[in-house]
Design a protein around this motif. Sequence first.
Motif, short mmCIF file in Angstrom:
data_model
loop_
_atom_site.label_atom_id
_atom_site.label_comp_id
_atom_site.label_asym_id
_atom_site.label_seq_id
_atom_site.Cartn_x
_atom_site.Cartn_y
_atom_site.Cartn_z
N TYR A 181 0.83 -1.21 0.00
CA TYR A 181 0.00 0.00 0.00
C TYR A 181 0.86 1.26 0.00
CZ TYR A 181 -2.40 3.94 2.13
OH TYR A 181 -2.85 5.20 2.41
N HIS A 182 1.83 1.32 0.89
CA HIS A 182 2.64 2.53 0.99
C HIS A 182 3.52 2.74 -0.24
CE1 HIS A 182 1.45 2.27 5.27
NE2 HIS A 182 1.57 3.59 5.22
N VAL A 183 3.97 1.65 -0.86
CA VAL A 183 4.73 1.77 -2.11
C VAL A 183 3.83 2.35 -3.21
CG1 VAL A 183 5.84 0.47 -3.97
CG2 VAL A 183 6.44 0.01 -1.60
N LEU A 184 2.57 1.92 -3.25
CA LEU A 184 1.64 2.46 -4.24
C LEU A 184 1.40 3.95 -4.01
CD1 LEU A 184 -1.01 -0.40 -4.56
CD2 LEU A 184 0.66 0.33 -6.27
N VAL A 185 1.33 4.36 -2.75
CA VAL A 185 1.20 5.79 -2.45
C VAL A 185 2.44 6.53 -2.95
CG1 VAL A 185 1.07 7.52 -0.61
CG2 VAL A 185 -0.31 5.44 -0.46
N LEU A 186 3.60 5.94 -2.74
CA LEU A 186 4.85 6.57 -3.21
C LEU A 186 4.87 6.67 -4.74
CD1 LEU A 186 7.70 7.66 -2.72
CD2 LEU A 186 8.52 5.28 -2.74
N LEU A 187 4.44 5.61 -5.42
CA LEU A 187 4.40 5.65 -6.88
C LEU A 187 3.48 6.77 -7.36
CD1 LEU A 187 4.27 1.86 -7.84
CD2 LEU A 187 6.24 3.39 -7.92
N ARG A 188 2.36 6.93 -6.69
CA ARG A 188 1.42 8.00 -7.06
C ARG A 188 2.06 9.37 -6.84
NH1 ARG A 188 -2.82 9.76 -10.16
NH2 ARG A 188 -3.65 11.63 -9.20
N GLU A 189 2.75 9.53 -5.71
CA GLU A 189 3.39 10.81 -5.41
C GLU A 189 4.46 11.13 -6.44
OE1 GLU A 189 5.93 13.85 -3.92
OE2 GLU A 189 6.56 11.80 -4.37
N GLN A 190 5.12 10.07 -6.96
CA GLN A 190 6.17 10.23 -7.95
C GLN A 190 5.64 10.24 -9.38
OE1 GLN A 190 9.89 10.21 -7.16
NE2 GLN A 190 8.87 11.00 -5.33
N LYS A 191 4.31 10.07 -9.51
CA LYS A 191 3.65 10.06 -10.82
C LYS A 191 4.18 8.92 -11.72
CE LYS A 191 2.43 14.96 -10.85
NZ LYS A 191 2.71 15.13 -9.41
N LEU A 192 4.43 7.79 -11.10
CA LEU A 192 4.90 6.60 -11.82
C LEU A 192 3.80 5.54 -11.83
CD1 LEU A 192 7.28 5.11 -13.21
CD2 LEU A 192 7.87 4.21 -10.94
N PRO A 193 3.22 5.23 -13.00
CA PRO A 193 2.14 4.24 -13.08
C PRO A 193 2.62 2.84 -12.69
CG PRO A 193 2.24 5.58 -15.08
CD PRO A 193 3.50 5.85 -14.31
N LEU A 194 1.76 2.10 -12.05
CA LEU A 194 2.08 0.73 -11.68
C LEU A 194 2.37 -0.13 -12.91
CD1 LEU A 194 2.31 -1.43 -9.46
CD2 LEU A 194 -0.18 -1.76 -9.62
N ASP A 195 1.71 0.18 -14.02
CA ASP A 195 1.95 -0.56 -15.26
C ASP A 195 3.41 -0.50 -15.68
OD1 ASP A 195 -0.52 -1.64 -15.68
OD2 ASP A 195 -1.24 -0.01 -16.96
N ASP A 196 4.08 0.62 -15.38
CA ASP A 196 5.50 0.74 -15.73
C ASP A 196 6.33 -0.29 -14.96
OD1 ASP A 196 4.71 2.80 -17.33
OD2 ASP A 196 5.92 4.35 -16.37
N VAL A 197 5.95 -0.53 -13.71
CA VAL A 197 6.65 -1.52 -12.90
C VAL A 197 6.37 -2.93 -13.44
CG1 VAL A 197 6.93 -2.47 -10.58
CG2 VAL A 197 6.49 -0.03 -10.88
N PHE A 198 5.09 -3.19 -13.76
CA PHE A 198 4.73 -4.48 -14.34
C PHE A 198 5.52 -4.74 -15.62
CE2 PHE A 198 0.26 -4.34 -12.31
CZ PHE A 198 0.70 -5.06 -11.21
#
Length: 207
Positions: A181-198
């Motif tokens: 959860y907190h990593v997802l919040v960090l990704l949002r703050e950094q404007k990095l989509p989860l799809d990029d990680v996938f």
Amino acid sequence: MTEWFADVVYDEAGLVPAIIQDAGTKEVLTLAYMNETSLKKTVETGETWFYSRSRQELWHKGETSGNTQKVRNITWDCDKDALLVMVEKAGPACHTGAESCFSETVHGEKTSTGAEILKTLESLIADRDAERPEGAYTTYLFEKGVDKILKKVGEEASEVIIAAKNRDAEELKWETADLFYHVLVLLREQKLPLDDVFNVLLERHNK
């Protein structure tokens, strides 16, 4: 064109159904149709092209929305009259804005893959960031800023390590969920989509 291309079996209208699936999450995104020309353009361009039965014309997925689909591979069924296209998507697959056209359960229990749950949580976190509802924990994190978010990521990572060291499976699953959860919040703050990680995981898997 490759030899397999000539072996595709089209129906009487000259079309073949194409199931589009996310190569990373394995989520089925949509069912569309291709004719010989759209299949050829799909192979040549590396992005999905379809044939619209209602408009009777070719269309390039993402041409207007930007939600393109990069083709990873194409397979067919045993009769060669249906295609399975694995893609790396850039944005929602459905015109409604949903990640998949198959998002409404009409019979039986709704099931979700782990990747789908992460995508749902990513969307919820994005809503919290945009709306900032008073009293919400996610709102608190965004208002405190990146330093607070990073501190929480570090704390949760430490909790995961401690739970694992203690061989406490029950605690480990809860702490891992908190970390996700907190990593997802960090990704949002950094404007990095989860799809990029996938996509990074997918590229590594394919090497």
